[in-house]
Scaffold this motif. Structure first.
Motif, PDB file in Angstrom:
ATOM      1  N   ASN A  80      39.643  98.160  73.162  1.00  0.00           N
ATOM      2  CA  ASN A  80      39.727  96.736  73.136  1.00  0.00           C
ATOM      3  C   ASN A  80      41.248  96.014  73.559  1.00  0.00           C
ATOM      4  O   ASN A  80      41.324  95.045  74.076  1.00  0.00           O
ATOM      5  CB  ASN A  80      39.064  96.089  71.724  1.00  0.00           C
ATOM      6  N   LEU A  83      40.967  96.253  77.048  1.00  0.00           N
ATOM      7  CA  LEU A  83      40.224  95.098  77.683  1.00  0.00           C
ATOM      8  C   LEU A  83      41.174  93.473  77.735  1.00  0.00           C
ATOM      9  O   LEU A  83      41.112  92.874  78.702  1.00  0.00           O
ATOM     10  CB  LEU A  83      39.055  95.004  76.892  1.00  0.00           C
ATOM     11  N   LYS A  86      44.047  93.378  80.136  1.00  0.00           N
ATOM     12  CA  LYS A  86      43.524  93.223  81.714  1.00  0.00           C
ATOM     13  C   LYS A  86      43.120  91.574  81.865  1.00  0.00           C
ATOM     14  O   LYS A  86      43.436  91.213  82.938  1.00  0.00           O
ATOM     15  CB  LYS A  86      42.281  94.084  81.860  1.00  0.00           C
ATOM     16  N   LEU A 223      35.054  94.079  84.389  1.00  0.00           N
ATOM     17  CA  LEU A 223      35.733  94.412  82.818  1.00  0.00           C
ATOM     18  C   LEU A 223      35.195  94.208  81.497  1.00  0.00           C
ATOM     19  O   LEU A 223      35.188  94.953  80.713  1.00  0.00           O
ATOM     20  CB  LEU A 223      36.882  93.426  82.726  1.00  0.00           C
ATOM     21  N   LEU A 224      34.224  93.265  81.735  1.00  0.00           N
ATOM     22  CA  LEU A 224      33.219  92.683  80.651  1.00  0.00           C
ATOM     23  C   LEU A 224      31.962  93.405  80.551  1.00  0.00           C
ATOM     24  O   LEU A 224      31.319  93.376  79.232  1.00  0.00           O
ATOM     25  CB  LEU A 224      33.233  91.308  80.650  1.00  0.00           C
TER      26      LEU A 224
END
Length: 225
Positions: A80, A83, A86, A223-224
Motif C-alpha cells: 500500500n 501504491l 506511485k 496501479l489500482l
C-alpha cells in the motif's frame, strides 16, 4: 484501453477534440509511465466536517480527527505504501502540468461499514471529503458519485451555468468555476475509481488540459486494478 475506446466509453464528445489531441494524450502517457514513485506519501489528511446526516461538507470547517487511509486499504503495508507513492507521483505530475487548483484520485473500495465508496488516495489543493458514497441518492448531488456509478465522464466548464440549468453538483469549494470528473476503467470496462479536477476559472478543460486528464485516466488503472 485505447484513447478512442476510452473516450467512447466515458462519453467525451469527439467534436470538441483537435487533430493533435491523440498525440498529446500519448505524449503525456509516456511521461506518466516513466515517473519515479514519490518519496513521501500522506496516510492521513484533514477533511471538512460533515453536515447533518453526512450528506454534505461544511466548507472551511475541519473535522477534529484526520481521515486515516490505513483501515480502508487494509493496513499500512509495503504494498500500500508503494501504491500511494506511485499515485502521489502522478498527482504531483498533474499539478506541475495543469492550471487547475484542485485534483484528486479516488479508488472504489468498501469502507469499514461495508459500504461501497470512492476513497481519496492522493490529492492537491484545499481539504476535501475523503469518501463519496456510491449510491443513487448521493449521485443526485454529486458528480463524483455519478461518474463512479455510471462510468460516464462529466466535464463542466461553467459551474454557474450548469447549476442554472438544474444540474446536480456537490459544492466543496464555492470558488470552483469549472470541474472535470473522469472514470478509471478496468480491463473489463468496469469503474474502479475516478479522477476529479477543479479550477477557479471557467473553460479550462479542453485541449491540452483535457489531454492531460485523459492520459492520467488511462495510466492509473494499471496501479489500482
Amino acid at each position: 484501453m485505447s484513447i478512442q475506446a476510452y473516450l467512447a466509453r466515458c462519453g467525451v464528445q469527439s467534436d470538441t477534440i483537435s487533430a493533435d489531441f491523440y498525440q498529446q494524450v500519448a505524449d503525456y502517457q509516456l511521461q506518466l509511465t516513466t515517473l519515479a514513485p514519490a518519496s513521501t506519501v500522506q496516510w492521513q489528511f484533514r477533511v471538512p466536517e460533515l453536515g447533518e446526516g453526512g450528506s454534505c461538507s461544511l466548507f472551511g470547517q475541519l473535522a477534529e480527527e484526520p481521515y486515516d487511509l490505513a483501515p480502508i486499504l487494509g493496513g499500512q503495508t509495503d504494498a500500500n505504501q508503494q501504491l500511494l507513492a506511485k499515485v502521489t507521483a502522478i498527482v504531483q505530475f498533474y499539478q506541475a502540468q495543469s492550471a487547475s487548483h484542485w485534483f484528486g484520485v479516488y479508488q472504489r473500495r468498501k469502507n469499514s461499514a461495508g459500504e461501497t465508496v470512492l476513497v481519496k488516495l492522493a490529492y492537491f489543493g484545499a481539504e476535501s471529503r475523503a469518501e463519496f458514497p456510491l449510491t443513487a441518492e448521493f449521485a443526485a448531488i454529486s458528480n463524483n458519485s455519478t461518474v463512479g456509478l455510471s462510468g460516464q465522464g462529466r466535464i463542466i466548464n461553467d459551474v454557474a451555468a450548469y447549476l442554472a440549468k438544474g444540474g446536480e453538483y456537490y459544492t466543496c469549494d464555492p470558488k470552483v468555476q469549472a470541474e472535470a470528473c473522469l472514470p478509471l476503467l478496468g480491463a473489463d470496462g468496469a469503474v474502479i475509481g475516478i479522477i476529479d479536477s477543479e479550477a477557479f476559472t471557467q473553460n479550462l478543460f479542453h485541449g491540452k488540459e483535457l489531454a492531460l486528464l485523459v492520459a492520467v485516466a488511462l495510466t492509473l488503472p494499471a496501479l489500482l486494478a
